[in-house]
Design a protein around this motif. Structure first.
Motif, mmCIF file in Angstrom:
data_model
loop_
_atom_site.group_PDB
_atom_site.id
_atom_site.type_symbol
_atom_site.label_atom_id
_atom_site.label_comp_id
_atom_site.label_asym_id
_atom_site.label_seq_id
_atom_site.Cartn_x
_atom_site.Cartn_y
_atom_site.Cartn_z
ATOM 1 N N LEU A 89 21.010 -84.788 -50.997
ATOM 2 C CA LEU A 89 19.745 -84.554 -50.141
ATOM 3 C C LEU A 89 20.209 -84.658 -48.717
ATOM 4 N N ASP A 90 21.112 -85.608 -48.429
ATOM 5 C CA ASP A 90 21.413 -85.795 -46.950
ATOM 6 C C ASP A 90 22.142 -84.575 -46.315
ATOM 7 N N ASP A 91 22.923 -84.004 -47.227
ATOM 8 C CA ASP A 91 23.578 -82.917 -46.785
ATOM 9 C C ASP A 91 22.312 -81.940 -46.136
ATOM 10 N N VAL A 92 21.479 -81.663 -47.317
ATOM 11 C CA VAL A 92 20.248 -80.588 -46.954
ATOM 12 C C VAL A 92 19.585 -81.064 -45.752
ATOM 13 N N ARG A 93 19.195 -82.298 -45.563
ATOM 14 C CA ARG A 93 18.393 -82.851 -44.534
ATOM 15 C C ARG A 93 19.312 -82.507 -43.020
ATOM 16 N N GLY A 155 19.890 -78.186 -57.908
ATOM 17 C CA GLY A 155 19.241 -79.330 -58.390
ATOM 18 C C GLY A 155 18.888 -80.525 -57.246
ATOM 19 N N ILE A 156 19.118 -80.016 -55.863
ATOM 20 C CA ILE A 156 18.966 -81.012 -54.951
ATOM 21 C C ILE A 156 17.389 -81.027 -54.557
ATOM 22 N N LEU A 157 16.705 -79.791 -54.566
ATOM 23 C CA LEU A 157 15.424 -79.632 -54.031
ATOM 24 C C LEU A 157 14.851 -78.694 -55.369
ATOM 25 N N SER A 158 13.394 -78.826 -55.443
ATOM 26 C CA SER A 158 12.588 -78.184 -56.248
ATOM 27 C C SER A 158 12.059 -77.338 -55.642
ATOM 28 N N ILE A 159 12.474 -75.903 -55.835
ATOM 29 C CA ILE A 159 12.077 -74.752 -54.934
ATOM 30 C C ILE A 159 11.520 -73.881 -55.960
ATOM 31 N N SER A 160 10.201 -73.794 -56.277
ATOM 32 C CA SER A 160 9.719 -72.700 -57.264
ATOM 33 C C SER A 160 9.519 -71.332 -56.701
ATOM 34 N N ASP A 161 9.320 -71.235 -55.208
ATOM 35 C CA ASP A 161 9.371 -70.080 -54.505
ATOM 36 C C ASP A 161 10.104 -70.172 -53.050
ATOM 37 N N ALA A 162 11.180 -69.752 -53.226
ATOM 38 C CA ALA A 162 12.202 -69.950 -51.851
ATOM 39 C C ALA A 162 11.534 -69.056 -50.783
ATOM 40 N N HIS A 206 9.663 -83.888 -48.518
ATOM 41 C CA HIS A 206 8.962 -84.685 -49.152
ATOM 42 C C HIS A 206 8.017 -83.820 -50.201
ATOM 43 N N GLY A 207 7.763 -82.775 -49.599
ATOM 44 C CA GLY A 207 6.968 -81.739 -50.597
ATOM 45 C C GLY A 207 7.745 -81.379 -51.645
ATOM 46 N N CYS A 208 9.073 -80.953 -51.362
ATOM 47 C CA CYS A 208 9.864 -80.534 -52.343
ATOM 48 C C CYS A 208 10.211 -81.549 -53.234
ATOM 49 N N ALA A 209 10.444 -82.615 -52.751
ATOM 50 C CA ALA A 209 10.648 -83.931 -53.890
ATOM 51 C C ALA A 209 9.376 -84.163 -54.837
ATOM 52 N N SER A 210 8.034 -84.057 -54.216
ATOM 53 C CA SER A 210 7.051 -84.353 -54.922
ATOM 54 C C SER A 210 6.716 -83.226 -56.144
ATOM 55 N N ALA A 211 7.279 -81.977 -55.640
ATOM 56 C CA ALA A 211 7.058 -80.884 -56.640
ATOM 57 C C ALA A 211 8.134 -80.888 -57.715
#
Length: 220
Positions: A89-93, A155-162, A206-211
């Motif tokens: 997640l730090d890489d993504v951030r 599996g780092i973020l939850s992206i339903s629709d990129a 945060h939105g992606c983590a919540s999803a």
């Protein structure tokens, strides 16, 4: 120091990089807040290139405008394509913040001048607008979509629709553009730009983590 315009014109056809030189010079001129209201001739003059130079490299003003849009899109997208693939997640951030800082800076300077230049020239050509979108905004959004899809696959973020997520983040990052178009770009910028970008990225993450958490809870 630039060579005289006449010397550049004489060598325009012999220099394969003349187009990129002109585009870079015009982009630099557009980034100057003092020139955001200049007409096309004023922008050409401040860029250091004569109209003869420019028309020897570009067939039309439309081609030049599209080339500037593409130049900006590739520049803004660099943090997304030059980083190693994210593992945490730090890489993504870190990547999204780097991307956001470049985008925010361009959205509060160069692209403000670019849009005002098109408005001043009365660019109401649907075909040109489509070409500018495809060469500019669409490229940036596609690069971001590809990056977000990669984070989802890992599996780092939850992206339903990129695509939707990319457009959402781009909307957050474009706030300086909307502000600068309404205000003087000089007064609309302040030292908190980096903080705003980081806050926008954190809200997005945060939105992606919540999803991701919500999806996980539904499976147990």
């Amino acid at each position: 120091m630039r060579r005289p315009a006449s010397a550049r014109a004489d060598n325009a056809e012999s220099r394969p990089d003349i187009r990129s030189d002109i585009v870079s010079a015009i982009s630099g001129t557009l980034a100057d807040p003092c020139d955001t209201l200049a007409d096309l001739n004023g922008i050409f003059h401040r860029s250091g290139y004569s109209q003869e130079d420019i028309w020897s490299a570009f067939e039309s003003i439309d081609d030049l405008v599209v080339a500037v849009a593409e130049h900006e899109a590739l520049f803004i997208s660099q943090p997304l394509v030059r980083r190693v693939r994210p593992n945490t997640l730090d890489d993504v951030r870190d990547t999204l913040v780097a991307f956001g800082l470049v985008a925010s800076r361009e959205y509060s300077t160069t692209l403000v001048g670019f849009i005002r230049m098109m408005m001043a020239e009365g660019a109401r050509n649907p075909s040109l607008k489509k070409r500018v979108y495809e060469a500019g905004s669409e490229i940036v959004t596609r690069r971001l979509r590809e990056f977000l899809s990669d984070t989802n696959e890992r599996g780092i973020l939850s992206i339903s629709d990129a695509q939707v997520c990319a457009e959402q983040l781009m909307g957050l990052l474009r706030e300086p553009l909307y502000q600068a178009l309404m205000l003087n770009p000089v007064t609309s910028q302040n030292g908190s730009a980096a903080d705003r970008v980081k806050a926008s990225v954190e809200r997005f993450l945060h939105g992606c983590a919540s999803a991701r958490s919500a999806r996980y809870e539904r499976t147990i």
